[in-house]
Scaffold this motif. Structure first.
Motif, PDB file in Angstrom:
ATOM      1  N   PRO A  37       0.804  -1.232   0.000  1.00 19.95           N
ATOM      2  CA  PRO A  37       0.000   0.000   0.000  1.00 19.95           C
ATOM      3  C   PRO A  37       0.830   1.271   0.000  1.00 19.95           C
ATOM      4  N   GLN A  38       2.148   1.128   0.111  1.00 20.29           N
ATOM      5  CA  GLN A  38       3.020   2.299   0.226  1.00 20.29           C
ATOM      6  C   GLN A  38       3.539   2.807  -1.120  1.00 20.29           C
ATOM      7  N   THR A  69      -7.534  -0.096  -0.706  1.00 20.00           N
ATOM      8  CA  THR A  69      -6.695   0.525  -1.731  1.00 20.00           C
ATOM      9  C   THR A  69      -5.372   1.028  -1.150  1.00 20.00           C
ATOM     10  N   SER A  70      -4.480   1.406  -2.047  1.00 21.17           N
ATOM     11  CA  SER A  70      -3.196   1.981  -1.669  1.00 21.17           C
ATOM     12  C   SER A  70      -3.387   3.227  -0.809  1.00 21.17           C
ATOM     13  N   TYR A  71      -2.464   3.425   0.131  1.00 21.16           N
ATOM     14  CA  TYR A  71      -2.500   4.633   0.957  1.00 21.16           C
ATOM     15  C   TYR A  71      -2.198   5.893   0.148  1.00 21.16           C
ATOM     16  N   LEU A  72      -1.646   5.730  -1.043  1.00 19.25           N
ATOM     17  CA  LEU A  72      -1.283   6.887  -1.869  1.00 19.25           C
ATOM     18  C   LEU A  72      -2.477   7.491  -2.595  1.00 19.25           C
ATOM     19  N   VAL A  73      -3.550   6.727  -2.728  1.00 16.57           N
ATOM     20  CA  VAL A  73      -4.744   7.219  -3.427  1.00 16.57           C
ATOM     21  C   VAL A  73      -5.311   8.424  -2.672  1.00 16.57           C
TER      22      VAL A  73
END
Length: 278
Positions: A37-38, A69-73
């Motif tokens: 997720p990072q 979902t990814s933490y970047l979203v």
């Protein structure tokens, strides 16, 4: 009602391993990442492992699974480049969910970073409505602790995104996040009041999943750090009422509790089962 409770488990070595990992901690539903997720990364799920995952889930678990979902979203961002990356990542996650037979994809609204609450919600709705969500998959907006310019900490934010989208979306309520955002859950009476407020503002018909976590920080601090079930500031009384609240009785629970003090997911899932009055 069957208690549906599980944990966020690893897919290391293949997504089909998540089923065994879930069974190992005593869960019968739960959550996964499709990749780290990072980072910005595409799910890499082969047809055969997807089939093994679907079959094992059907035979071994009550379900349902949810993909986080990814933490970047960041759906709320005013930055075009980040918006496009978030949209692309979300599309790949909902497609992966369809391939795996997973009904839900969970996502944080993200931070508006200066666009304001209304602008951030407008941005998020526009991203969601650009998605081609496969049949049988629903995007869930997760409640947030509400630090800084992050949206989702207030129930009004969740209602606002539901109102803005033309897409059928629903909600995942994180108990630690809601508590940190200022919604008291530490007593049976407080739980009843918070659930009633959620129903009034958002609507319980939109609540599809609960992230069941205690909080290491007090109510209203906007600090997101999870504690073992019943051992944080929400505490045993609050947690007991949450898992026995009649409006939540059939909502699946996914734990994101820590692994520390000799306690992990298995301990926390067993604790939930002990608190649930059958």
């Amino acid at each position: 009602m069957t208690l549906r409770v599980g944990a966020h488990v690893s897919i290391a070595g293949g997504v089909d391993n998540a089923v065994d990992n879930q069974l190992e901690v005593g869960g019968n539903c739960g959550q996964i990442f499709t990749h780290s997720p990072q980072v910005w990364q595409d799910p890499n799920i082969g047809d055969e492992e997807a089939e093994r995952f679907r079959e094992a889930t059907e035979h071994e678990l009550a379900g349902p699974w949810v993909i986080h979902t990814s933490y970047l979203v960041n759906l709320c961002t005013p930055k075009e480049g980040l918006r496009e990356k978030s949209l692309d990542s979300m599309q790949k996650e909902v497609d992966a969910a369809a391939k795996l037979g997973i009904p839900y994809v969970n996502v944080h609204l993200g931070a508006h970073t200066g666009a304001g609450v209304e602008g951030g919600l407008d941005n998020a709705a526009s991203v969601i409505d650009e998605l081609d969500v496969p049949d049988g998959v629903t995007v869930l907006i997760e409640s947030d602790a509400g630090a800084g310019t992050k949206l989702g900490g207030e129930f009004d934010h969740l209602a606002g995104i539901l109102d803005r989208t033309e897409t059928d979306i629903d909600v995942c309520l994180d108990t630690a996040h809601a508590f940190s955002a200022g919604y008291d859950l530490s007593t049976p009476e407080a739980v009843d009041e918070t659930i009633a407020e959620f129903d009034d503002v958002v609507g319980l018909e939109h609540l599809r999943y609960v992230h069941l976590n205690d909080s290491k920080h007090e109510c209203g601090t906007h600090k997101d750090e999870h504690a073992h079930i019943g051992e944080g500031y929400i505490g045993e009384e609050g947690m007991e009422r949450i898992v026995n609240h009649p409006d939540l009785a059939d909502v699946p629970l996914a734990l994101e509790t820590p692994t520390e003090d000799g306690k992990g997911f298995a301990w926390n899932i067993e604790r939930v089962r002990e608190l649930r009055a059958e």
